[in-house]
Design a protein around this motif. Structure first.
Motif, PDB file in Angstrom:
ATOM      1  N   LYS A   1     -78.365 -31.806  17.058  1.00  0.00           N
ATOM      2  CA  LYS A   1     -77.962 -32.157  18.421  1.00  0.00           C
ATOM      3  C   LYS A   1     -76.726 -31.197  19.045  1.00  0.00           C
ATOM      4  CE  LYS A   1     -79.065 -37.135  18.431  1.00  0.00           C
ATOM      5  NZ  LYS A   1     -78.466 -38.534  18.542  1.00  0.00           N
ATOM      6  N   ASP A   2     -76.379 -30.449  18.196  1.00  0.00           N
ATOM      7  CA  ASP A   2     -75.158 -29.583  18.724  1.00  0.00           C
ATOM      8  C   ASP A   2     -75.635 -28.342  19.020  1.00  0.00           C
ATOM      9  OD1 ASP A   2     -75.886 -28.310  16.193  1.00  0.00           O
ATOM     10  OD2 ASP A   2     -73.910 -28.757  15.296  1.00  0.00           O
ATOM     11  N   GLY A   3     -77.024 -28.093  19.409  1.00  0.00           N
ATOM     12  CA  GLY A   3     -77.400 -26.888  19.821  1.00  0.00           C
ATOM     13  C   GLY A   3     -77.804 -25.839  18.982  1.00  0.00           C
ATOM     14  N   GLN A   4     -77.335 -26.043  17.618  1.00  0.00           N
ATOM     15  CA  GLN A   4     -77.800 -24.965  16.380  1.00  0.00           C
ATOM     16  C   GLN A   4     -79.117 -25.041  16.328  1.00  0.00           C
ATOM     17  OE1 GLN A   4     -75.598 -25.141  13.066  1.00  0.00           O
ATOM     18  NE2 GLN A   4     -73.523 -25.347  14.008  1.00  0.00           N
ATOM     19  N   ASN A   5     -79.795 -23.874  15.904  1.00  0.00           N
ATOM     20  CA  ASN A   5     -81.343 -23.891  15.745  1.00  0.00           C
ATOM     21  C   ASN A   5     -81.395 -24.360  14.311  1.00  0.00           C
ATOM     22  OD1 ASN A   5     -83.822 -23.589  16.020  1.00  0.00           O
ATOM     23  ND2 ASN A   5     -83.833 -21.332  15.857  1.00  0.00           N
ATOM     24  N   CYS A   6     -81.567 -25.531  14.075  1.00  0.00           N
ATOM     25  CA  CYS A   6     -81.394 -26.233  12.519  1.00  0.00           C
ATOM     26  C   CYS A   6     -82.178 -27.403  12.507  1.00  0.00           C
ATOM     27  CB  CYS A   6     -80.024 -26.488  12.184  1.00  0.00           C
ATOM     28  SG  CYS A   6     -79.743 -27.188  10.411  1.00  0.00           S
TER      29      CYS A   6
ATOM     30  N   GLU B   1     -85.324 -34.881 -11.146  1.00  0.00           N
ATOM     31  CA  GLU B   1     -86.847 -35.687 -11.085  1.00  0.00           C
ATOM     32  C   GLU B   1     -87.633 -34.988  -9.841  1.00  0.00           C
ATOM     33  OE1 GLU B   1     -86.984 -39.922 -11.775  1.00  0.00           O
ATOM     34  OE2 GLU B   1     -84.781 -39.747 -11.883  1.00  0.00           O
ATOM     35  N   ILE B   2     -86.745 -34.162  -9.040  1.00  0.00           N
ATOM     36  CA  ILE B   2     -87.423 -33.706  -7.907  1.00  0.00           C
ATOM     37  C   ILE B   2     -87.877 -32.230  -7.627  1.00  0.00           C
ATOM     38  CG2 ILE B   2     -87.247 -33.533  -5.422  1.00  0.00           C
ATOM     39  CD1 ILE B   2     -85.098 -35.866  -5.472  1.00  0.00           C
ATOM     40  N   THR B   3     -88.868 -31.731  -7.305  1.00  0.00           N
ATOM     41  CA  THR B   3     -89.284 -30.494  -7.168  1.00  0.00           C
ATOM     42  C   THR B   3     -89.354 -30.373  -5.537  1.00  0.00           C
ATOM     43  OG1 THR B   3     -90.473 -30.278  -9.169  1.00  0.00           O
ATOM     44  CG2 THR B   3     -91.006 -28.538  -7.693  1.00  0.00           C
ATOM     45  N   LEU B   4     -88.605 -29.253  -5.018  1.00  0.00           N
ATOM     46  CA  LEU B   4     -88.646 -28.923  -3.520  1.00  0.00           C
ATOM     47  C   LEU B   4     -89.082 -27.872  -3.198  1.00  0.00           C
ATOM     48  CD1 LEU B   4     -88.396 -30.065  -0.374  1.00  0.00           C
ATOM     49  CD2 LEU B   4     -85.999 -29.447  -0.967  1.00  0.00           C
ATOM     50  N   ASP B   5     -89.971 -27.216  -2.707  1.00  0.00           N
ATOM     51  CA  ASP B   5     -90.484 -25.945  -2.145  1.00  0.00           C
ATOM     52  C   ASP B   5     -90.522 -26.078  -0.787  1.00  0.00           C
ATOM     53  OD1 ASP B   5     -90.868 -24.756  -4.833  1.00  0.00           O
ATOM     54  OD2 ASP B   5     -92.812 -25.691  -5.018  1.00  0.00           O
ATOM     55  N   VAL B   6     -89.827 -24.894  -0.073  1.00  0.00           N
ATOM     56  CA  VAL B   6     -89.795 -24.977   1.199  1.00  0.00           C
ATOM     57  C   VAL B   6     -90.400 -23.504   1.726  1.00  0.00           C
ATOM     58  CG1 VAL B   6     -88.429 -24.747   3.585  1.00  0.00           C
ATOM     59  CG2 VAL B   6     -87.742 -26.086   1.573  1.00  0.00           C
ATOM     60  N   GLY B   7     -91.504 -23.562   2.392  1.00  0.00           N
ATOM     61  CA  GLY B   7     -92.300 -22.175   2.858  1.00  0.00           C
ATOM     62  C   GLY B   7     -91.941 -22.017   4.175  1.00  0.00           C
ATOM     63  N   GLU B   8     -92.653 -20.814   4.742  1.00  0.00           N
ATOM     64  CA  GLU B   8     -92.360 -20.399   6.180  1.00  0.00           C
ATOM     65  C   GLU B   8     -92.850 -21.557   6.915  1.00  0.00           C
ATOM     66  OE1 GLU B   8     -94.524 -17.225   8.331  1.00  0.00           O
ATOM     67  OE2 GLU B   8     -92.831 -16.313   7.251  1.00  0.00           O
ATOM     68  N   ASP B   9     -93.447 -22.322   6.903  1.00  0.00           N
ATOM     69  CA  ASP B   9     -94.039 -23.232   7.920  1.00  0.00           C
ATOM     70  C   ASP B   9     -94.459 -24.794   7.019  1.00  0.00           C
ATOM     71  OD1 ASP B   9     -96.603 -22.514   6.823  1.00  0.00           O
ATOM     72  OD2 ASP B   9     -97.672 -22.232   8.745  1.00  0.00           O
ATOM     73  N   ARG B  10     -93.906 -24.730   5.717  1.00  0.00           N
ATOM     74  CA  ARG B  10     -94.441 -25.994   4.920  1.00  0.00           C
ATOM     75  C   ARG B  10     -93.436 -26.611   4.109  1.00  0.00           C
ATOM     76  NH1 ARG B  10     -99.114 -24.802   0.550  1.00  0.00           N
ATOM     77  NH2 ARG B  10     -99.466 -26.974  -0.132  1.00  0.00           N
ATOM     78  N   ILE B  11     -93.472 -27.999   3.934  1.00  0.00           N
ATOM     79  CA  ILE B  11     -92.549 -28.564   2.907  1.00  0.00           C
ATOM     80  C   ILE B  11     -93.359 -29.300   2.004  1.00  0.00           C
ATOM     81  CG2 ILE B  11     -90.704 -30.316   2.438  1.00  0.00           C
ATOM     82  CD1 ILE B  11     -89.896 -29.785   5.412  1.00  0.00           C
TER      83      ILE B  11
ATOM     84  N   VAL C   1     -89.546 -21.614   9.238  1.00  0.00           N
ATOM     85  CA  VAL C   1     -88.268 -21.905   8.411  1.00  0.00           C
ATOM     86  C   VAL C   1     -87.733 -20.455   7.648  1.00  0.00           C
ATOM     87  CG1 VAL C   1     -87.658 -23.319   6.624  1.00  0.00           C
ATOM     88  CG2 VAL C   1     -89.098 -24.083   8.097  1.00  0.00           C
ATOM     89  N   LYS C   2     -86.747 -20.294   7.971  1.00  0.00           N
ATOM     90  CA  LYS C   2     -86.041 -19.267   7.293  1.00  0.00           C
ATOM     91  C   LYS C   2     -85.573 -19.907   5.776  1.00  0.00           C
ATOM     92  CE  LYS C   2     -83.915 -17.189  11.258  1.00  0.00           C
ATOM     93  NZ  LYS C   2     -82.902 -16.781  12.074  1.00  0.00           N
ATOM     94  N   GLN C   3     -86.300 -19.612   4.842  1.00  0.00           N
ATOM     95  CA  GLN C   3     -86.196 -20.066   3.514  1.00  0.00           C
ATOM     96  C   GLN C   3     -84.913 -19.824   2.623  1.00  0.00           C
ATOM     97  OE1 GLN C   3     -90.020 -18.046   2.985  1.00  0.00           O
ATOM     98  NE2 GLN C   3     -90.630 -19.659   1.680  1.00  0.00           N
TER      99      GLN C   3
END
Length: 92
Positions: free
Chosen positions: A27-32, A47-57, A76-78
């Motif tokens: 809400k603070d205006g940052q692009n996040c 126990e968790i695997t997380l992969d963040v792609g350009e447009d996918r989680i 998304v800026k990986q």
């Protein structure tokens, strides 16, 4: 005569479930973009695997049966992504 025995595994034994989650912008205006994922059965971040792609989680905990594979309507800026898991609230 030899009998052939075929064992059928119940689909619920290997079933995965999608965790509850929410995505929101700060809400603070940052692009996040922030994502919160409820994983009540998970004990540790190991126990968790997380992969963040350009447009996918893609989030998975195969030992606990969680699988989330979603597309997001943003680029998304990986390299700028971070993650953490709170053992108390079970939210990652």
């Amino acid at each position: 005569m030899n009998k052939v025995v075929i064992e059928t595994l119940s689909s619920s034994e290997n079933a995965t479930r999608e965790p509850e989650y929410r995505l929101y912008k700060r809400k603070d205006g940052q692009n996040c973009l922030i994502g919160e994922f409820k994983l009540p059965s998970v004990v540790s971040a190991k126990e968790i695997t997380l992969d963040v792609g350009e447009d996918r989680i893609l989030l998975e905990s195969s030992s606990r049966g969680y699988l989330l594979d979603i597309f997001v309507p943003y680029i998304v800026k990986q390299k700028a992504c971070t993650s953490c898991f709170d053992k108390g609230t079970k939210v990652g």
